[in-house]
Motif scaffolding. Sequence first.
Motif, PDB file in Angstrom:
ATOM      1  N   LEU A  86       0.836  -1.209   0.000  1.00  0.00           N
ATOM      2  CA  LEU A  86       0.000   0.000   0.000  1.00  0.00           C
ATOM      3  C   LEU A  86       0.867   1.253   0.000  1.00  0.00           C
ATOM      4  CD1 LEU A  86      -2.928  -0.756   2.484  1.00  0.00           C
ATOM      5  CD2 LEU A  86      -2.927  -0.842  -0.017  1.00  0.00           C
ATOM      6  N   GLY A  87       1.975   1.201   0.733  1.00  0.00           N
ATOM      7  CA  GLY A  87       2.891   2.331   0.748  1.00  0.00           C
ATOM      8  C   GLY A  87       3.462   2.615  -0.627  1.00  0.00           C
ATOM      9  N   ALA A  88       3.772   1.551  -1.365  1.00  0.00           N
ATOM     10  CA  ALA A  88       4.272   1.719  -2.725  1.00  0.00           C
ATOM     11  C   ALA A  88       3.217   2.341  -3.622  1.00  0.00           C
ATOM     12  CB  ALA A  88       4.714   0.360  -3.290  1.00  0.00           C
ATOM     13  N   MET A  89       1.945   1.965  -3.429  1.00  0.00           N
ATOM     14  CA  MET A  89       0.857   2.548  -4.216  1.00  0.00           C
ATOM     15  C   MET A  89       0.700   4.032  -3.914  1.00  0.00           C
ATOM     16  SD  MET A  89      -1.916  -0.569  -3.896  1.00  0.00           S
ATOM     17  CE  MET A  89      -3.267   0.453  -4.443  1.00  0.00           C
ATOM     18  N   ASP A  90       0.840   4.394  -2.639  1.00  0.00           N
ATOM     19  CA  ASP A  90       0.704   5.802  -2.251  1.00  0.00           C
ATOM     20  C   ASP A  90       1.794   6.662  -2.875  1.00  0.00           C
ATOM     21  OD1 ASP A  90      -1.506   5.216  -0.733  1.00  0.00           O
ATOM     22  OD2 ASP A  90      -0.401   5.019   1.144  1.00  0.00           O
ATOM     23  N   ASP A  91       2.974   6.074  -3.065  1.00  0.00           N
ATOM     24  CA  ASP A  91       4.109   6.819  -3.615  1.00  0.00           C
ATOM     25  C   ASP A  91       4.137   6.820  -5.140  1.00  0.00           C
ATOM     26  OD1 ASP A  91       4.964   7.283  -1.054  1.00  0.00           O
ATOM     27  OD2 ASP A  91       6.398   5.625  -1.018  1.00  0.00           O
ATOM     28  N   ALA A  92       3.270   6.023  -5.772  1.00  0.00           N
ATOM     29  CA  ALA A  92       3.390   5.772  -7.211  1.00  0.00           C
ATOM     30  C   ALA A  92       2.745   6.849  -8.071  1.00  0.00           C
ATOM     31  CB  ALA A  92       2.779   4.416  -7.547  1.00  0.00           C
ATOM     32  N   ASP A  93       3.261   6.993  -9.268  1.00  0.00           N
ATOM     33  CA  ASP A  93       2.656   7.840 -10.299  1.00  0.00           C
ATOM     34  C   ASP A  93       1.764   7.013 -11.220  1.00  0.00           C
ATOM     35  OD1 ASP A  93       4.104  10.439  -9.780  1.00  0.00           O
ATOM     36  OD2 ASP A  93       5.822   9.135 -10.117  1.00  0.00           O
ATOM     37  N   VAL A  94       2.060   5.726 -11.344  1.00  0.00           N
ATOM     38  CA  VAL A  94       1.251   4.776 -12.120  1.00  0.00           C
ATOM     39  C   VAL A  94       1.233   3.467 -11.339  1.00  0.00           C
ATOM     40  CG1 VAL A  94       0.978   3.513 -14.296  1.00  0.00           C
ATOM     41  CG2 VAL A  94       1.928   5.840 -14.320  1.00  0.00           C
ATOM     42  N   ILE A  95       0.094   2.774 -11.343  1.00  0.00           N
ATOM     43  CA  ILE A  95      -0.028   1.500 -10.635  1.00  0.00           C
ATOM     44  C   ILE A  95      -0.395   0.401 -11.636  1.00  0.00           C
ATOM     45  CG2 ILE A  95      -1.299   0.206  -8.871  1.00  0.00           C
ATOM     46  CD1 ILE A  95      -1.823   2.919  -7.501  1.00  0.00           C
ATOM     47  N   LEU A  96       0.351  -0.686 -11.617  1.00  0.00           N
ATOM     48  CA  LEU A  96       0.020  -1.877 -12.404  1.00  0.00           C
ATOM     49  C   LEU A  96      -0.551  -2.911 -11.438  1.00  0.00           C
ATOM     50  CD1 LEU A  96       3.156  -2.242 -14.754  1.00  0.00           C
ATOM     51  CD2 LEU A  96       1.078  -0.874 -15.088  1.00  0.00           C
ATOM     52  N   PHE A  97      -1.859  -3.174 -11.560  1.00  0.00           N
ATOM     53  CA  PHE A  97      -2.498  -4.177 -10.717  1.00  0.00           C
ATOM     54  C   PHE A  97      -2.517  -5.488 -11.485  1.00  0.00           C
ATOM     55  CE2 PHE A  97      -6.523  -6.183  -9.060  1.00  0.00           C
ATOM     56  CZ  PHE A  97      -5.953  -6.592  -7.865  1.00  0.00           C
ATOM     57  N   VAL A  98      -1.709  -6.444 -11.026  1.00  0.00           N
ATOM     58  CA  VAL A  98      -1.491  -7.688 -11.758  1.00  0.00           C
ATOM     59  C   VAL A  98      -2.386  -8.790 -11.203  1.00  0.00           C
ATOM     60  CG1 VAL A  98       0.238  -9.359 -12.533  1.00  0.00           C
ATOM     61  CG2 VAL A  98       0.911  -6.979 -12.110  1.00  0.00           C
ATOM     62  N   VAL A  99      -3.086  -9.470 -12.111  1.00  0.00           N
ATOM     63  CA  VAL A  99      -3.904 -10.627 -11.733  1.00  0.00           C
ATOM     64  C   VAL A  99      -3.485 -11.807 -12.591  1.00  0.00           C
ATOM     65  CG1 VAL A  99      -5.843  -9.164 -11.078  1.00  0.00           C
ATOM     66  CG2 VAL A  99      -5.748 -10.116 -13.390  1.00  0.00           C
ATOM     67  N   ASP A 100      -3.856 -12.998 -12.174  1.00  0.00           N
ATOM     68  CA  ASP A 100      -3.582 -14.220 -12.930  1.00  0.00           C
ATOM     69  C   ASP A 100      -4.667 -14.375 -13.986  1.00  0.00           C
ATOM     70  OD1 ASP A 100      -3.340 -16.834 -13.903  1.00  0.00           O
ATOM     71  OD2 ASP A 100      -2.618 -17.598 -11.987  1.00  0.00           O
ATOM     72  N   GLY A 101      -4.329 -14.171 -15.256  1.00  0.00           N
ATOM     73  CA  GLY A 101      -5.314 -14.232 -16.332  1.00  0.00           C
ATOM     74  C   GLY A 101      -5.938 -15.599 -16.496  1.00  0.00           C
ATOM     75  N   GLN A 102      -5.239 -16.649 -16.072  1.00  0.00           N
ATOM     76  CA  GLN A 102      -5.777 -17.994 -16.196  1.00  0.00           C
ATOM     77  C   GLN A 102      -6.742 -18.326 -15.051  1.00  0.00           C
ATOM     78  OE1 GLN A 102      -2.755 -20.973 -16.782  1.00  0.00           O
ATOM     79  NE2 GLN A 102      -1.612 -19.741 -18.266  1.00  0.00           N
ATOM     80  N   ALA A 103      -6.557 -17.667 -13.915  1.00  0.00           N
ATOM     81  CA  ALA A 103      -7.426 -17.937 -12.756  1.00  0.00           C
ATOM     82  C   ALA A 103      -8.706 -17.129 -12.797  1.00  0.00           C
ATOM     83  CB  ALA A 103      -6.662 -17.656 -11.465  1.00  0.00           C
ATOM     84  N   GLY A 104      -8.687 -15.996 -13.540  1.00  0.00           N
ATOM     85  CA  GLY A 104      -9.869 -15.148 -13.595  1.00  0.00           C
ATOM     86  C   GLY A 104     -10.041 -14.342 -12.317  1.00  0.00           C
ATOM     87  N   GLU A 131      -0.933 -16.713 -22.437  1.00  0.00           N
ATOM     88  CA  GLU A 131       0.129 -17.152 -23.335  1.00  0.00           C
ATOM     89  C   GLU A 131      -0.250 -17.110 -24.818  1.00  0.00           C
ATOM     90  OE1 GLU A 131       2.805 -17.552 -21.750  1.00  0.00           O
ATOM     91  OE2 GLU A 131       2.022 -17.775 -19.713  1.00  0.00           O
ATOM     92  N   ASN A 132      -1.547 -17.062 -25.154  1.00  0.00           N
ATOM     93  CA  ASN A 132      -1.946 -17.073 -26.563  1.00  0.00           C
ATOM     94  C   ASN A 132      -3.304 -16.386 -26.721  1.00  0.00           C
ATOM     95  OD1 ASN A 132      -4.021 -19.166 -25.979  1.00  0.00           O
ATOM     96  ND2 ASN A 132      -2.223 -20.501 -25.704  1.00  0.00           N
ATOM     97  N   ARG A 133      -3.732 -16.222 -27.996  1.00  0.00           N
ATOM     98  CA  ARG A 133      -4.998 -15.544 -28.273  1.00  0.00           C
ATOM     99  C   ARG A 133      -6.192 -16.294 -27.703  1.00  0.00           C
ATOM    100  NH1 ARG A 133      -5.399 -11.338 -31.557  1.00  0.00           N
ATOM    101  NH2 ARG A 133      -3.570 -10.660 -32.733  1.00  0.00           N
ATOM    102  N   SER A 154       2.121 -11.944 -21.088  1.00  0.00           N
ATOM    103  CA  SER A 154       2.826 -13.101 -20.542  1.00  0.00           C
ATOM    104  C   SER A 154       4.201 -12.602 -20.118  1.00  0.00           C
ATOM    105  CB  SER A 154       2.959 -14.226 -21.568  1.00  0.00           C
ATOM    106  OG  SER A 154       3.845 -15.228 -21.089  1.00  0.00           O
ATOM    107  N   ALA A 155       4.362 -12.373 -18.823  1.00  0.00           N
ATOM    108  CA  ALA A 155       5.647 -11.880 -18.330  1.00  0.00           C
ATOM    109  C   ALA A 155       6.750 -12.894 -18.582  1.00  0.00           C
ATOM    110  CB  ALA A 155       5.547 -11.571 -16.838  1.00  0.00           C
ATOM    111  N   LEU A 156       6.396 -14.174 -18.540  1.00  0.00           N
ATOM    112  CA  LEU A 156       7.393 -15.226 -18.726  1.00  0.00           C
ATOM    113  C   LEU A 156       7.958 -15.212 -20.137  1.00  0.00           C
ATOM    114  CD1 LEU A 156       8.822 -17.628 -17.405  1.00  0.00           C
ATOM    115  CD2 LEU A 156       6.953 -19.083 -18.222  1.00  0.00           C
ATOM    116  N   HIS A 157       7.086 -15.009 -21.140  1.00  0.00           N
ATOM    117  CA  HIS A 157       7.528 -15.076 -22.538  1.00  0.00           C
ATOM    118  C   HIS A 157       7.600 -13.709 -23.212  1.00  0.00           C
ATOM    119  CE1 HIS A 157       5.750 -19.165 -21.788  1.00  0.00           C
ATOM    120  NE2 HIS A 157       6.940 -19.494 -22.251  1.00  0.00           N
TER     121      HIS A 157
END
Length: 447
Positions: A86-104, A131-133, A154-157
């Motif tokens: 939360l502290g990092a979010m308060d200090d940020a100019d942009v926030i990337l909220f990452v979720v697992d696309g396969q888990a929904g 990982e794909n379309r 896909s951060a991995l690829h």
Amino acid sequence: MTEPNLPRVAVVGRPNVGKSTLVNRLAQRMDSIVGPMSGLTRDRLSVEAEWRGRSFMLNDTGGLIEEALGADATKTITGKVASAALGAMDDADVILFVVDGQAGVTADELALVKRLRRVKAPLVLVANKVENRGQEQQIADLWSLGLGEPMPVSALHGRGTGDLLDKVFDLLPEPGEVEDRDEIACIAIVGRPNVGKSALFNRLIGEERSIVHDEPGTTRDSVDSLLEVNGKRYRFVDTAGIRRRAKTHEVEIYSASRTRQAITRADLAILVIDADEGAAAQDQRIARQVADAGVGCIIALNKWDKVEDEEMAKITERTVADRLQFVDYAALIRTSALTKRGVGKIFPQIDHVLEARKRRIPTSTLNDLIHDAQQKTPPPSIGGKHAKVLYATQAESSPPTFVLFTSSALAVSWERFIERRLREEFDFTGNPLRIVVRERVREERTR
């Protein structure tokens, strides 16, 4: 070192969604620790990234869990990790909220939605592990979060990360002036696990930036904080504890490597020793690393509140000094992160060591000292040859490095004698001195 005034992009999300992998991909470097275990990242880690000519700082964070942010958040590991995010979010100019696309959409994301909608900085919903379309069709339900269009990556690829960087670029604030960081000293706090490094670090920087907990090895990454004290700026690096190789687990191998890197890039290392236990064999190994790196050193005898009487205090200090002869030039400070004892003495000592680190001795003054030393205590002969120092100069500072041009080889004992004279005369407290001997090469005469 340099510290540009760059925009900050916080990467947040629940554990094990690939935040650290995404940070490494966007920064094109391996700074965040990644692995198959959940919750590897606990502290905030900042790395610099660049895209389309713009530089910015990426802040990797630990797992953000709403249920961990209750009234007792400061008492648990998960709560402290989430609070740091939360502290990092308060200090940020942009926030990337990452979720697992396969888990929904999961219960964790749903619980965080209200908090995320209140953030001031622009937020980008990132659906990782797509990982794909075909898998892109599965992320449609992420719209229900009400956080805007999900960006599949896909951060991995590396799939989709270019589009994500374009989005970040468009959201960054207007370029500001770049500050000169050349005069900002880097100070690494090092030591064995569970000696109180993070607690001391937090006392120094005045905020709960590192995760402090009774579990040994809590800090797994190096954490940087820029701090201004009395008009002077310092960069502090809290590091993970270094264990013996035989006791090092897979995660700790990465942490120990990162700690060694922090020592190498530091100007000064604060070696934290548990005063209740004294200096152990691993403390000796860390001291050797600090000495070999050529950085300044201060020894903080932490947990001093546990030392019962003055007689025990003297024994502890003497034992530590005997075992850490690699850094016998370092000042010892009695500290207690718990009671704040001695913490106020650290900054004046830091300034003293850093000032000595930059000290340059005029060549004439140096040669006068060498001449006087030779007159009073001539170098011992080696193999029947009596060495003489013909000329001396200081080649470098940070660390102070002296070159002695001699007629033949110098005895190591005399080099140590000269080092002591230099320290007595010019006060290089807290810094290693490097003495390089250059023997005169006589040209052979041809008949």
